[in-house]
Enzyme design. Structure first.
Site, PDB file in Angstrom:
ATOM      1  N   ARG A  65     -16.419 -41.862  60.981  1.00 49.51           N
ATOM      2  CA  ARG A  65     -15.317 -42.758  60.660  1.00 49.51           C
ATOM      3  C   ARG A  65     -15.778 -44.122  60.155  1.00 49.51           C
ATOM      4  O   ARG A  65     -15.255 -44.631  59.164  1.00 49.51           O
ATOM      5  CB  ARG A  65     -14.425 -42.920  61.904  1.00 49.51           C
ATOM      6  CG  ARG A  65     -13.148 -43.708  61.664  1.00 49.51           C
ATOM      7  CD  ARG A  65     -12.179 -42.939  60.789  1.00 49.51           C
ATOM      8  NE  ARG A  65     -11.791 -41.665  61.343  1.00 49.51           N
ATOM      9  CZ  ARG A  65     -10.813 -41.477  62.226  1.00 49.51           C
ATOM     10  NH1 ARG A  65     -10.138 -42.498  62.685  1.00 49.51           N
ATOM     11  NH2 ARG A  65     -10.513 -40.274  62.648  1.00 49.51           N
ATOM     12  N   TYR A  69     -15.084 -46.004  56.580  1.00 50.73           N
ATOM     13  CA  TYR A  69     -14.513 -47.343  56.443  1.00 50.73           C
ATOM     14  C   TYR A  69     -15.364 -48.214  55.515  1.00 50.73           C
ATOM     15  O   TYR A  69     -14.843 -48.960  54.683  1.00 50.73           O
ATOM     16  CB  TYR A  69     -14.400 -48.006  57.814  1.00 50.73           C
ATOM     17  CG  TYR A  69     -13.332 -47.410  58.711  1.00 50.73           C
ATOM     18  CD1 TYR A  69     -12.339 -46.584  58.187  1.00 50.73           C
ATOM     19  CD2 TYR A  69     -13.328 -47.672  60.077  1.00 50.73           C
ATOM     20  CE1 TYR A  69     -11.371 -46.044  59.003  1.00 50.73           C
ATOM     21  CE2 TYR A  69     -12.350 -47.134  60.898  1.00 50.73           C
ATOM     22  CZ  TYR A  69     -11.381 -46.312  60.361  1.00 50.73           C
ATOM     23  OH  TYR A  69     -10.420 -45.784  61.187  1.00 50.73           O
ATOM     24  N   TYR A  91      -1.346 -46.744  55.091  1.00 50.20           N
ATOM     25  CA  TYR A  91      -0.235 -46.209  55.888  1.00 50.20           C
ATOM     26  C   TYR A  91       0.154 -47.193  56.989  1.00 50.20           C
ATOM     27  O   TYR A  91      -0.695 -47.868  57.565  1.00 50.20           O
ATOM     28  CB  TYR A  91      -0.672 -44.877  56.501  1.00 50.20           C
ATOM     29  CG  TYR A  91       0.308 -44.252  57.455  1.00 50.20           C
ATOM     30  CD1 TYR A  91       1.475 -43.668  56.986  1.00 50.20           C
ATOM     31  CD2 TYR A  91       0.060 -44.239  58.817  1.00 50.20           C
ATOM     32  CE1 TYR A  91       2.381 -43.084  57.853  1.00 50.20           C
ATOM     33  CE2 TYR A  91       0.958 -43.655  59.704  1.00 50.20           C
ATOM     34  CZ  TYR A  91       2.109 -43.078  59.214  1.00 50.20           C
ATOM     35  OH  TYR A  91       2.998 -42.500  60.085  1.00 50.20           O
ATOM     36  N   VAL A  96      -2.767 -53.207  61.230  1.00 57.19           N
ATOM     37  CA  VAL A  96      -2.766 -52.658  62.594  1.00 57.19           C
ATOM     38  C   VAL A  96      -3.676 -51.434  62.654  1.00 57.19           C
ATOM     39  O   VAL A  96      -3.434 -50.437  61.973  1.00 57.19           O
ATOM     40  CB  VAL A  96      -1.330 -52.278  63.030  1.00 57.19           C
ATOM     41  CG1 VAL A  96      -1.349 -51.633  64.422  1.00 57.19           C
ATOM     42  CG2 VAL A  96      -0.438 -53.518  63.041  1.00 57.19           C
ATOM     43  N   ALA A 123       3.999 -48.608  63.689  1.00 57.58           N
ATOM     44  CA  ALA A 123       4.518 -47.668  64.679  1.00 57.58           C
ATOM     45  C   ALA A 123       5.180 -48.403  65.838  1.00 57.58           C
ATOM     46  O   ALA A 123       6.169 -47.929  66.410  1.00 57.58           O
ATOM     47  CB  ALA A 123       3.376 -46.791  65.196  1.00 57.58           C
TER      48      ALA A 123
END
Length: 352
Positions: A65, A69, A91, A96, A123
């Site tokens: 990951r 990035y 997204y 956040v 979210a």
């Protein structure tokens, strides 16, 4: 101020409907749009807003990951440096749990480019609406789940508590960013909270490895403890093999190597186990066995340069350089052919 700019926007959670007018205008007016969104429908819709829209590199494998990035940040900055007005679309809310957005903006500003982030719907915003929760009434606290458990964050039980990323609890975080001292502190704290936490014990053991040779015995101690608790913990067994190898305890390394491969032949992640075992056997002075192991690999891929190299080195150490001349030449020829093929491919790509 340099030419070129960066605007980071978010699509929100709901398809199309959560995109703000300011974000939509930024997408439409950009010289280049790069995006990382959750579904192909949104991706196609972005391409209708701006024909330059292109997906950022995105690998969903957690083990890579942070590398993904970094690739995202590099890709975004590469366009900005060309003097383009770039819009990066992410997204949800772009700020956040979105490391690359913050990092890209910081780096762009350090290099003298204009960079900004436009707020989006997260979210958490949807949670307030769906549950009818007003954070202004009794307060609201928000933590990342793994951080909350490991660091014993203090919270007020009389106000709402939101824990983010429950599904990825236990992600390696600092370890994957090579911040090993901080990773060690987190794993150690987790073990203090739960002394029988096998996963944390094993990962603290591996972290010891990166703190230097003096810590190798402690690494073995933790890995021994983890494997004793979970005898089929193949990841820990494979890493213990590696620690033994680094300590030049090759026989012990081979024992763990065979044990790990018996449990999972793919545990080495992209490396061929026959070649890796061949190298270990060579280090241990078992030259004929090393050659036989790599010959097995050559039955699968006849020009595997690493296998040929291992055979050449094993023969040279075993019988001398002169008697290994044919193996050395075979390895050299295969390597040159591979390099030539790579150069031809590069030229083809450049012509395109």
């Amino acid at each position: 101020m340099k030419t070129g700019s960066l605007t980071v926007v978010g699509t929100g959670i709901q398809l199309v409907g959560h995109l703000t007018l300011a974000a939509k205008a930024s997408i439409e007016q950009a010289d280049k749009v790069l995006f990382a969104v959750a579904d192909p429908v949104t991706a196609k819709w972005l391409q209708t807003l701006n024909v330059t829209a292109e997906a950022l590199p995105y690998n969903t494998n957690n083990q890579r990951r942070t590398e993904t990035y970094r690739e995202m940040v590099d890709r975004i900055l590469a366009e900005v440096r060309q003097g383009l007005n770039v819009c990066a679309v992410f997204y949800g809310h772009p700020g956040v749990f979105a490391y690359p957005t913050h990092e890209a903006i910081k780096q762009a500003r350090r290099e003298g480019f204009r960079a900004q982030m436009l707020a989006g719907i997260s979210a958490e915003d949807c949670l307030f609406a769906d549950l009818g929760l007003d954070p202004g009434r009794n307060g609201c606290q928000s933590f990342e789940a793994t951080d909350f458990l490991i660091r014993r964050r203090k919270f007020d039980p009389t106000s709402a508590l939101i824990l983010w990323q429950i599904a990825t609890i236990g992600n390696l975080g600092f370890y994957l960013m090579k911040r090993y001292q901080e990773a060690f502190a987190d794993f150690h704290r987790a073990i203090e909270l739960q002394p029988d936490y096998t996963w944390a014990i094993a990962h603290r053991g591996v972290t010891y490895r990166f703190l230097g040779e003096a810590y190798y015995p402690k690494a073995l101690g933790d890995l021994d403890r983890a494997i004793e608790r979970q005898p089929d913990y193949v990841w820990a067994i494979a890493y213990r093999s590696r620690i033994y190898e680094l300590m030049k305890c090759y026989k012990q390394s081979l024992i763990d190597f065979d044990r790990a491969i018996a449990l999972d032949e793919n545990i080495l992640r992209g490396k061929n186990w026959q070649i890796e075992k061949g190298l270990l056997l060579c280090y241990d002075g078992q030259y004929s066995e090393a050659i036989a192991c790599c010959e097995q690999r050559l039955q699968q891929i006849a020009d595997d340069t690493t296998a040929l190299y291992c055979i050449a080195v094993s023969k040279a150490r075993w019988q001398g350089v002169d008697k290994a001349a044919s193996e050395i030449e075979r390895s050299r020829t295969a390597l040159l052919a591979q390099l030539k093929k790579g150069l031809q491919h590069t030229r083809f790509c450049l012509k395109r």
